[in-house]
Each structure stands twice: as C-alpha cells, then as structure tokens.
Design a protein around this motif. Sequence first.
Motif, short mmCIF file in Angstrom:
data_model
loop_
_atom_site.label_atom_id
_atom_site.label_comp_id
_atom_site.label_asym_id
_atom_site.label_seq_id
_atom_site.Cartn_x
_atom_site.Cartn_y
_atom_site.Cartn_z
N VAL A 114 0.85 -1.05 0.19
CA VAL A 114 -0.24 0.02 0.03
C VAL A 114 0.94 1.18 0.02
O VAL A 114 0.59 2.29 -0.61
CB VAL A 114 -0.89 -0.01 1.14
N MET A 115 1.74 1.27 0.82
CA MET A 115 2.91 2.43 0.96
C MET A 115 3.37 2.66 -0.69
O MET A 115 3.60 3.72 -0.78
CB MET A 115 4.01 2.28 1.90
N LYS A 116 3.93 1.64 -1.18
CA LYS A 116 4.32 1.99 -2.59
C LYS A 116 3.52 2.31 -3.46
O LYS A 116 3.87 3.19 -4.29
CB LYS A 116 4.86 0.46 -2.91
N THR A 117 2.39 1.72 -3.29
CA THR A 117 1.22 2.55 -4.05
C THR A 117 0.88 4.06 -3.90
O THR A 117 0.68 4.87 -4.77
CB THR A 117 -0.28 1.56 -3.99
N MET A 118 1.13 4.23 -2.73
CA MET A 118 0.57 5.71 -2.15
C MET A 118 1.88 6.65 -2.76
O MET A 118 1.56 7.69 -2.86
CB MET A 118 0.48 5.62 -0.94
N THR A 119 3.11 6.25 -2.70
CA THR A 119 4.17 7.03 -3.04
C THR A 119 4.57 6.92 -4.65
O THR A 119 5.56 7.64 -4.89
CB THR A 119 5.33 6.47 -2.07
N LYS A 120 3.73 6.46 -5.38
CA LYS A 120 4.00 6.37 -6.76
C LYS A 120 3.99 7.85 -7.42
O LYS A 120 3.04 8.72 -6.83
CB LYS A 120 2.99 5.44 -7.49
#
Length: 95
Positions: free
Chosen positions: A89-95
């Motif tokens: 989720v963090m990776k998705t949010m920081t795209k």
Amino acid sequence: MHETNKTTIQPNKQQLLNRLKRIEGQVRGVHQMVENDRYCVDILHQISAIQSAMNKVSLALLEDHTHHCVSSAIKGNDGEAAIKELMDVMKTMTK
C-alpha cells in the motif's frame, strides 16, 4: 483498483466521512470554477488543496490500519503478511 473481501471497523469513521464530504464539496467547487471560466491559477490552487486533503485522509486511514489491523495481525502471528500488505500500500501511495 485492488479490492479484497476484508472488512474492518473504522475507529475514526465519522471524522473520515466529514473530511471526505468537505473534499467532495471542494471538487464540486472546482467543477463550477471550470464551468465559470475562472482563472487557471485559482483552479490549480483549489486542486492542490484537494490533493492535500486526500493525502491527509490516506494518512489517517494508514495510521488506523497500522494501529489496528497490522497490530492485531502481528499479535496473531500473521504479521509478515500484514507487513507485506502495508508495504504494498505504501508503494502504491508514493507512486
């Protein structure tokens, strides 16, 4: 968009709903600004405010998720899966 069948009780549900209602109003306001041919920079300022507000909602949900769902999963010996999901989720949010 990725959805699961999991559900949870949102501890700050009313606060989140109130924030989302304000954001919804801001989006309607931007729609009217475009319809009324308002100055581009003014519209961009409003869009920036909406993005900031959405980021705050995301962070509030992330914090609740970490304190409740991830914490419970760690206590229940399912921590690795919960941490992986959190990092995804963090990776998705920081795209």
